[in-house]
Design an enzyme around this catalytic site. Sequence first.
Site, PDB file in Angstrom:
ATOM      1  NE  ARG A 105       3.926  -6.856  -3.789  1.00  0.00           N
ATOM      2  CZ  ARG A 105       4.425  -5.952  -2.947  1.00  0.00           C
ATOM      3  NH1 ARG A 105       5.563  -6.186  -2.321  1.00  0.00           N
ATOM      4  NH2 ARG A 105       3.787  -4.813  -2.722  1.00  0.00           N
ATOM      5  CD  GLN A 135       2.296   2.461  -1.105  1.00  0.00           C
ATOM      6  OE1 GLN A 135       2.598   1.326  -0.793  1.00  0.00           O
ATOM      7  NE2 GLN A 135       2.107   3.420  -0.203  1.00  0.00           N
ATOM      8  CB  CYS A 260       5.513   3.018  -1.733  1.00  0.00           C
ATOM      9  SG  CYS A 260       7.027   2.465  -2.569  1.00  0.00           S
ATOM     10  NE  ARG A 288      -0.693  -0.562   0.310  1.00  0.00           N
ATOM     11  CZ  ARG A 288       0.243  -1.441  -0.081  1.00  0.00           C
ATOM     12  NH1 ARG A 288       1.514  -1.203   0.172  1.00  0.00           N
ATOM     13  NH2 ARG A 288      -0.068  -2.535  -0.750  1.00  0.00           N
TER      14      ARG A 288
HETATM   15  N1  NVA Z   1       9.214  -0.015  -7.004  1.00  0.00           N
HETATM   16  C1  NVA Z   1       9.304  -0.915  -5.875  1.00  0.00           C
HETATM   17  C2  NVA Z   1       8.106  -0.757  -4.988  1.00  0.00           C
HETATM   18  C3  NVA Z   1       8.113  -1.632  -3.758  1.00  0.00           C
HETATM   19  C4  NVA Z   1       6.860  -1.494  -2.934  1.00  0.00           C
HETATM   20  C5  NVA Z   1       9.442  -2.345  -6.375  1.00  0.00           C
HETATM   21  O1  NVA Z   1       8.747  -2.705  -7.328  1.00  0.00           O
HETATM   22  O2  NVA Z   1      10.248  -3.090  -5.812  1.00  0.00           O
HETATM   23  N1   CP Z   2       4.868  -0.519  -0.218  1.00  0.00           N
HETATM   24  C1   CP Z   2       4.736  -1.839  -0.286  1.00  0.00           C
HETATM   25  O1   CP Z   2       4.034  -2.365  -1.161  1.00  0.00           O
HETATM   26  O2   CP Z   2       5.396  -2.522   0.672  1.00  0.00           O
HETATM   27  P1   CP Z   2       5.651  -4.098   0.732  1.00  0.00           P
HETATM   28  O3   CP Z   2       6.591  -4.437  -0.409  1.00  0.00           O
HETATM   29  O4   CP Z   2       6.267  -4.332   2.069  1.00  0.00           O
HETATM   30  O5   CP Z   2       4.346  -4.814   0.564  1.00  0.00           O
END
Ligand code: NVA
Ligand code: CP
Length: 306
Positions: A105, A135, A260, A288
Amino acid sequence: MATRHFLTLLDLSPDELAYLIQRAIKIKTDLKANGPVYTPLPNRTLAMIFEKSSTRTRVSFETGMAQFGGHALFLSPRDTQLGRGEPIEDTARVLSEMVDAVMIRTFSHEGLETYASASSVPVINALSDDYHPCQLLADVMTWTELRGSVKGRTAVWVGDGNNMCHSWINAARQFGFHLRVCCPRGYEPRADIMEAAGNCVTLHHDPKEAAKDADLITTDVWASMGQEAEQAKREADFAHFQVTEAMLDTAKPDALFLHCLPAHRGEEISHTLLDDPRAVVWQEAGNRLHAQKALIEFLLLGQIEG
Ligand code: NVA
Ligand code: CP
């Protein structure tokens, strides 16, 4: 087997994605019936590099590996040499010698591609600034579980043309549904991603018009991780893009709502939307786990017959 990565939904063919959705549903059904007795990855390790916060992604990957008989390793730049400038290609080469797969991430999608190009084990995008494909596996799984095949149906994206929106656009291409992207002017998704999707996607600026007769409506936060400084401006710019029960009323009678999560009640959704039976976000979040188990199994073991 050649190393496969999952950086966007375009890394798998439509047939492979369709397989993954059915496989995830089977893995979930078996888990509910028998408990975590299916352990195809004993002693295998997934490294999880998190440069941004997470609840669902971390817990689902870590739990999935434990249920499979394997192990997941949480790595943050703060506590590793990644945060002190060790080149990501070097990290990729080192982890390839030790672990079986890597989940990342991060901010820069290009950085993720650089990492993957130096990795000889599968790399999974667990959210970048540009995409969130894991997601979408859970989202399409949830939609399929509740309404059957998504082919030919119509989903509506309301809100920012962000990483989630880009993955919804790719999902429309790969799963064969139509996506209406409805965003304020100036917040459109990337033009190249829209263009590549051809007539699977249309662009709208009026949420009322976009939501009409839809099969599914979905949205996301107005300010993503990394955009916190823009929060106030975005609240003003997105004020007319809140998803409400009244908006869902204009969609089909059996329409679903996905998010999400995390959600900001009173911003992108009304305070009560998640209490509406059309909102299936808890099932979506739970999926998930099952969708990513199917993904990890596929990347490490290939398709499972039967
Ligand atoms: N668009 C959001 C999604 C979080 C799961 C972000 O990138 O923070
Ligand atoms: N939707 C999602 O990716 O959640 P988190 O940021 O909690 O991992």
